[in-house]
Design a protein around this motif. Structure first.
Motif, PDB file in Angstrom:
ATOM      1  N   ILE A  42      23.083  -4.942  -6.692  1.00 19.92           N
ATOM      2  CA  ILE A  42      24.411  -4.564  -7.954  1.00 19.92           C
ATOM      3  C   ILE A  42      23.314  -3.990  -9.267  1.00 19.92           C
ATOM      4  O   ILE A  42      24.393  -3.409  -9.694  1.00 19.92           O
ATOM      5  CB  ILE A  42      23.950  -6.307  -7.624  1.00 19.92           C
ATOM      6  N   GLN A  43      21.796  -4.762  -8.840  1.00 19.11           N
ATOM      7  CA  GLN A  43      21.219  -4.591 -10.853  1.00 19.11           C
ATOM      8  C   GLN A  43      20.694  -2.688 -10.362  1.00 19.11           C
ATOM      9  O   GLN A  43      21.176  -2.273 -11.471  1.00 19.11           O
ATOM     10  CB  GLN A  43      19.917  -5.211 -10.885  1.00 19.11           C
ATOM     11  N   ARG A  44      20.762  -2.356  -9.448  1.00 20.73           N
ATOM     12  CA  ARG A  44      20.248  -0.471  -9.077  1.00 20.73           C
ATOM     13  C   ARG A  44      21.512   0.013  -9.853  1.00 20.73           C
ATOM     14  O   ARG A  44      21.421   0.997 -10.575  1.00 20.73           O
ATOM     15  CB  ARG A  44      19.779  -0.282  -8.025  1.00 20.73           C
ATOM     16  N   GLU A  45      23.242  -0.659  -9.468  1.00 21.75           N
ATOM     17  CA  GLU A  45      24.163   0.143  -9.547  1.00 21.75           C
ATOM     18  C   GLU A  45      23.796   0.336 -11.101  1.00 21.75           C
ATOM     19  O   GLU A  45      24.706   1.261 -11.851  1.00 21.75           O
ATOM     20  CB  GLU A  45      25.647  -0.273  -8.870  1.00 21.75           C
ATOM     21  N   PHE A  46      24.122  -1.565 -11.760  1.00 28.21           N
ATOM     22  CA  PHE A  46      24.925  -1.516 -13.068  1.00 28.21           C
ATOM     23  C   PHE A  46      23.713  -0.440 -13.712  1.00 28.21           C
ATOM     24  O   PHE A  46      24.555   0.200 -15.022  1.00 28.21           O
ATOM     25  CB  PHE A  46      24.192  -2.617 -13.297  1.00 28.21           C
TER      26      PHE A  46
ATOM     27  N   ALA B  61      17.806 -20.091   6.542  1.00 30.49           N
ATOM     28  CA  ALA B  61      17.901 -19.957   5.329  1.00 30.49           C
ATOM     29  C   ALA B  61      17.014 -19.085   4.414  1.00 30.49           C
ATOM     30  O   ALA B  61      17.637 -18.240   3.767  1.00 30.49           O
ATOM     31  CB  ALA B  61      17.677 -21.276   4.797  1.00 30.49           C
ATOM     32  N   GLY B  62      15.303 -18.666   5.159  1.00 30.91           N
ATOM     33  CA  GLY B  62      14.987 -17.838   4.194  1.00 30.91           C
ATOM     34  C   GLY B  62      15.688 -16.643   4.760  1.00 30.91           C
ATOM     35  O   GLY B  62      15.571 -15.489   4.168  1.00 30.91           O
ATOM     36  N   GLY B  63      16.084 -16.496   5.531  1.00 32.79           N
ATOM     37  CA  GLY B  63      16.522 -14.988   6.060  1.00 32.79           C
ATOM     38  C   GLY B  63      17.995 -15.194   4.526  1.00 32.79           C
ATOM     39  O   GLY B  63      18.359 -13.629   4.416  1.00 32.79           O
ATOM     40  N   THR B  64      18.709 -15.712   4.722  1.00 33.54           N
ATOM     41  CA  THR B  64      20.385 -16.033   3.971  1.00 33.54           C
ATOM     42  C   THR B  64      20.011 -14.980   2.405  1.00 33.54           C
ATOM     43  O   THR B  64      20.221 -14.632   1.378  1.00 33.54           O
ATOM     44  CB  THR B  64      20.297 -17.100   4.390  1.00 33.54           C
ATOM     45  N   TYR B  65      18.361 -16.229   1.864  1.00 32.90           N
ATOM     46  CA  TYR B  65      17.716 -15.717   0.496  1.00 32.90           C
ATOM     47  C   TYR B  65      17.257 -14.422   0.720  1.00 32.90           C
ATOM     48  O   TYR B  65      17.800 -13.974  -0.450  1.00 32.90           O
ATOM     49  CB  TYR B  65      16.427 -17.226   0.342  1.00 32.90           C
TER      50      TYR B  65
ATOM     51  N   GLU C 259      18.361 -11.770   2.045  1.00 31.39           N
ATOM     52  CA  GLU C 259      19.626 -10.703   1.903  1.00 31.39           C
ATOM     53  C   GLU C 259      20.119 -11.052   0.015  1.00 31.39           C
ATOM     54  O   GLU C 259      20.956 -10.335   0.587  1.00 31.39           O
ATOM     55  CB  GLU C 259      20.323 -11.665   3.486  1.00 31.39           C
ATOM     56  N   LEU C 260      20.499 -12.685  -0.093  1.00 30.50           N
ATOM     57  CA  LEU C 260      20.900 -12.246  -1.760  1.00 30.50           C
ATOM     58  C   LEU C 260      20.519 -12.180  -2.296  1.00 30.50           C
ATOM     59  O   LEU C 260      20.752 -10.957  -3.210  1.00 30.50           O
ATOM     60  CB  LEU C 260      21.262 -13.843  -1.485  1.00 30.50           C
ATOM     61  N   ARG C 261      19.054 -11.507  -2.241  1.00 32.69           N
ATOM     62  CA  ARG C 261      17.719 -10.800  -3.226  1.00 32.69           C
ATOM     63  C   ARG C 261      18.268  -9.529  -2.919  1.00 32.69           C
ATOM     64  O   ARG C 261      18.403  -8.862  -3.906  1.00 32.69           O
ATOM     65  CB  ARG C 261      16.932 -11.444  -3.415  1.00 32.69           C
ATOM     66  N   ASN C 262      18.215  -8.917  -1.547  1.00 31.78           N
ATOM     67  CA  ASN C 262      18.511  -7.994  -2.401  1.00 31.78           C
ATOM     68  C   ASN C 262      19.602  -7.064  -2.266  1.00 31.78           C
ATOM     69  O   ASN C 262      20.530  -6.077  -2.824  1.00 31.78           O
ATOM     70  CB  ASN C 262      18.137  -7.285  -0.164  1.00 31.78           C
TER      71      ASN C 262
END
Length: 89
Positions: free
Chosen positions: A45-49, A31-35, A37-40
């Motif tokens: 996406i924020q950097r691209e925007f 669950a921590g790894g998934t979280y 990865e989602l945050r990364n």
């Protein structure tokens, strides 16, 4: 925390231990790894925007500068190239 009382959190913890037992650390790690990865991915996406926004504002400022230069060139081209006529006195 999350609107849960300490008793409710304890009940959730007991249920988690009963359901997952010895594999609870593995479940928490996944669950921590998934979280993470989602945050990364969200950060990416924020950097691209932000990069797209920077490019758009840069292009808009370039267009404004070029339109000012064109306007100045148009003003210069509208001025007469011959001397102004003055009638004889």
């Amino acid at each position: 925390m999350f609107g849960l009382s300490p008793f409710e959190m304890m009940v959730i913890g007991v249920i988690a231990v009963v359901l997952f037992g010895g594999s609870l650390p593995d479940v928490a790690r996944k669950a921590g790894g998934t979280y993470r990865e989602l945050r990364n991915r969200l950060n990416e996406i924020q950097r691209e925007f932000r990069a797209a926004e920077y490019e758009a504002t840069r292009a808009m400022s370039f267009d404004e500068k070029s339109s000012k230069v064109e306007a100045e060139e148009d003003d210069e081209s509208n001025e007469p190239s011959a001397p102004k006529f003055t009638p004889p006195s």
